[in-house]
Scaffold this motif. Structure first.
Motif, PDB file in Angstrom:
ATOM      1  N   VAL A 144      -2.038  -1.557  -3.887  1.00 50.99           N
ATOM      2  CA  VAL A 144      -3.342  -0.937  -3.666  1.00 50.99           C
ATOM      3  C   VAL A 144      -3.222   0.526  -4.058  1.00 50.99           C
ATOM      4  CG1 VAL A 144      -5.121  -0.366  -1.966  1.00 50.99           C
ATOM      5  CG2 VAL A 144      -3.852  -2.518  -1.763  1.00 50.99           C
ATOM      6  N   VAL A 145      -4.098   0.955  -4.980  1.00 47.17           N
ATOM      7  CA  VAL A 145      -4.030   2.326  -5.490  1.00 47.17           C
ATOM      8  C   VAL A 145      -5.428   2.922  -5.622  1.00 47.17           C
ATOM      9  CG1 VAL A 145      -1.874   1.980  -6.762  1.00 47.17           C
ATOM     10  CG2 VAL A 145      -4.043   1.550  -7.892  1.00 47.17           C
ATOM     11  N   ARG A 146      -5.501   4.236  -5.616  1.00 47.46           N
ATOM     12  CA  ARG A 146      -6.759   4.929  -5.875  1.00 47.46           C
ATOM     13  C   ARG A 146      -7.013   5.044  -7.369  1.00 47.46           C
ATOM     14  NH1 ARG A 146      -4.905   9.594  -3.485  1.00 47.46           N
ATOM     15  NH2 ARG A 146      -3.887   8.771  -1.668  1.00 47.46           N
ATOM     16  N   ASP A 147      -5.967   5.255  -8.139  1.00 53.28           N
ATOM     17  CA  ASP A 147      -6.097   5.497  -9.573  1.00 53.28           C
ATOM     18  C   ASP A 147      -5.227   4.494 -10.338  1.00 53.28           C
ATOM     19  OD1 ASP A 147      -6.043   6.446 -12.188  1.00 53.28           O
ATOM     20  OD2 ASP A 147      -5.839   8.547 -11.594  1.00 53.28           O
ATOM     21  N   ILE A 148      -5.850   3.463 -10.867  1.00 56.30           N
ATOM     22  CA  ILE A 148      -5.107   2.417 -11.565  1.00 56.30           C
ATOM     23  C   ILE A 148      -4.416   2.955 -12.810  1.00 56.30           C
ATOM     24  CG2 ILE A 148      -5.361   0.274 -12.886  1.00 56.30           C
ATOM     25  CD1 ILE A 148      -7.388  -0.645 -10.796  1.00 56.30           C
ATOM     26  N   THR A 152       0.875  -1.168   0.000  1.00 58.23           N
ATOM     27  CA  THR A 152       0.000   0.000   0.000  1.00 58.23           C
ATOM     28  C   THR A 152       0.912   1.218   0.000  1.00 58.23           C
ATOM     29  OG1 THR A 152      -0.144   0.312   2.405  1.00 58.23           O
ATOM     30  CG2 THR A 152      -1.696  -1.247   1.402  1.00 58.23           C
ATOM     31  N   GLY A 153       0.469   2.276  -0.628  1.00 56.75           N
ATOM     32  CA  GLY A 153       1.303   3.477  -0.705  1.00 56.75           C
ATOM     33  C   GLY A 153       2.428   3.350  -1.709  1.00 56.75           C
ATOM     34  N   GLY A 154       2.269   2.448  -2.667  1.00 58.04           N
ATOM     35  CA  GLY A 154       3.325   2.186  -3.642  1.00 58.04           C
ATOM     36  C   GLY A 154       3.600   3.319  -4.617  1.00 58.04           C
ATOM     37  N   THR A 155       2.684   4.266  -4.745  1.00 61.78           N
ATOM     38  CA  THR A 155       2.913   5.377  -5.667  1.00 61.78           C
ATOM     39  C   THR A 155       3.458   6.615  -4.966  1.00 61.78           C
ATOM     40  OG1 THR A 155       0.608   6.079  -5.492  1.00 61.78           O
ATOM     41  CG2 THR A 155       1.166   4.594  -7.318  1.00 61.78           C
ATOM     42  N   GLY A 156       3.603   6.552  -3.657  1.00 60.51           N
ATOM     43  CA  GLY A 156       4.221   7.652  -2.922  1.00 60.51           C
ATOM     44  C   GLY A 156       5.731   7.631  -3.100  1.00 60.51           C
ATOM     45  N   TYR A 157       6.412   8.591  -2.524  1.00 53.74           N
ATOM     46  CA  TYR A 157       7.868   8.699  -2.716  1.00 53.74           C
ATOM     47  C   TYR A 157       8.601   7.451  -2.228  1.00 53.74           C
ATOM     48  CZ  TYR A 157      12.648  10.301  -2.528  1.00 53.74           C
ATOM     49  OH  TYR A 157      14.000  10.396  -2.705  1.00 53.74           O
ATOM     50  N   ILE A 158       8.401   7.081  -0.977  1.00 55.23           N
ATOM     51  CA  ILE A 158       9.091   5.904  -0.430  1.00 55.23           C
ATOM     52  C   ILE A 158       8.567   4.632  -1.081  1.00 55.23           C
ATOM     53  CG2 ILE A 158       9.470   4.533   1.664  1.00 55.23           C
ATOM     54  CD1 ILE A 158       9.444   7.223   3.206  1.00 55.23           C
ATOM     55  N   ASN A 189       7.277   4.179  -4.031  1.00 58.46           N
ATOM     56  CA  ASN A 189       7.755   4.041  -5.402  1.00 58.46           C
ATOM     57  C   ASN A 189       9.190   3.523  -5.420  1.00 58.46           C
ATOM     58  OD1 ASN A 189       8.049   4.150  -8.150  1.00 58.46           O
ATOM     59  ND2 ASN A 189       7.924   6.362  -8.312  1.00 58.46           N
ATOM     60  N   GLU A 190      10.018   4.033  -4.551  1.00 64.25           N
ATOM     61  CA  GLU A 190      11.407   3.537  -4.474  1.00 64.25           C
ATOM     62  C   GLU A 190      11.417   2.051  -4.096  1.00 64.25           C
ATOM     63  OE1 GLU A 190      14.357   5.182  -5.163  1.00 64.25           O
ATOM     64  OE2 GLU A 190      13.048   6.761  -5.942  1.00 64.25           O
ATOM     65  N   LEU A 191      10.586   1.689  -3.130  1.00 64.68           N
ATOM     66  CA  LEU A 191      10.485   0.286  -2.722  1.00 64.68           C
ATOM     67  C   LEU A 191       9.978  -0.576  -3.881  1.00 64.68           C
ATOM     68  CD1 LEU A 191      10.472  -1.974  -0.540  1.00 64.68           C
ATOM     69  CD2 LEU A 191       8.088  -1.354  -0.164  1.00 64.68           C
ATOM     70  N   MET A 192       8.947  -0.117  -4.562  1.00 65.20           N
ATOM     71  CA  MET A 192       8.383  -0.879  -5.679  1.00 65.20           C
ATOM     72  C   MET A 192       9.431  -1.117  -6.756  1.00 65.20           C
ATOM     73  SD  MET A 192       5.198  -1.788  -5.268  1.00 65.20           S
ATOM     74  CE  MET A 192       4.640  -2.040  -6.948  1.00 65.20           C
ATOM     75  N   GLN A 193      10.233  -0.112  -7.069  1.00 65.64           N
ATOM     76  CA  GLN A 193      11.272  -0.282  -8.088  1.00 65.64           C
ATOM     77  C   GLN A 193      12.266  -1.368  -7.666  1.00 65.64           C
ATOM     78  OE1 GLN A 193      10.716   1.026 -11.018  1.00 65.64           O
ATOM     79  NE2 GLN A 193       9.001   2.148 -10.126  1.00 65.64           N
ATOM     80  N   ALA A 194      12.584  -1.412  -6.370  1.00 60.52           N
ATOM     81  CA  ALA A 194      13.499  -2.448  -5.873  1.00 60.52           C
ATOM     82  C   ALA A 194      12.839  -3.833  -5.914  1.00 60.52           C
ATOM     83  CB  ALA A 194      13.953  -2.111  -4.460  1.00 60.52           C
TER      84      ALA A 194
END
Length: 109
Positions: free
Chosen positions: A35-39, A10-16, A18-23
């Motif tokens: 989990v996102v509000r805007d797919i 959750t919160g994957g599009t935020g600053y932290i 997004n960095e985590l998701m890239q890793a």
């Protein structure tokens, strides 16, 4: 199952987040859901490399239990320096209600 560990973020599009998701996306042994509000906005960041779960009151529980993650990284939060009633409602909805729904869904996994 494909042998991959299922990770829910959750919160994957935020600053932290997004960095985590890239890793996480470079790891080939993970199946990732976010989990996102805007797919559509999230797809511009992560393309088709993840499973998208829309943060809506109707499908969130079902989509999380269907994905059935083994690992959850909960980074979604709302913060504000304003003390208006509307901001307090957003704080409660995002930080308490959403987290409660998340925990309820995860209890079924």
């Amino acid at each position: 199952m494909n042998g991959k560990k299922r990770v829910l973020v959750t919160g994957g599009t935020g600053y932290i987040g997004n960095e985590l998701m890239q890793a996480l996306l470079v790891k080939k042994d993970l199946e990732i859901a976010v989990v996102v509000r805007d797919i559509n906005a999230a797809k511009k960041i992560f393309a088709e490399n993840v499973t998208y779960i829309r943060n809506d009151e109707y499908n969130l529980r079902n989509d999380i239990t269907t994905f059935s993650p083994k690992i959850v990284i909960h980074l979604a939060a709302y913060a504000s320096s304003l003390d208006t009633v509307s901001e307090m409602k957003k704080l409660i909805e995002s930080n308490i209600v959403f987290t409660s729904i998340l925990l309820d869904a995860l209890s079924l996994c």
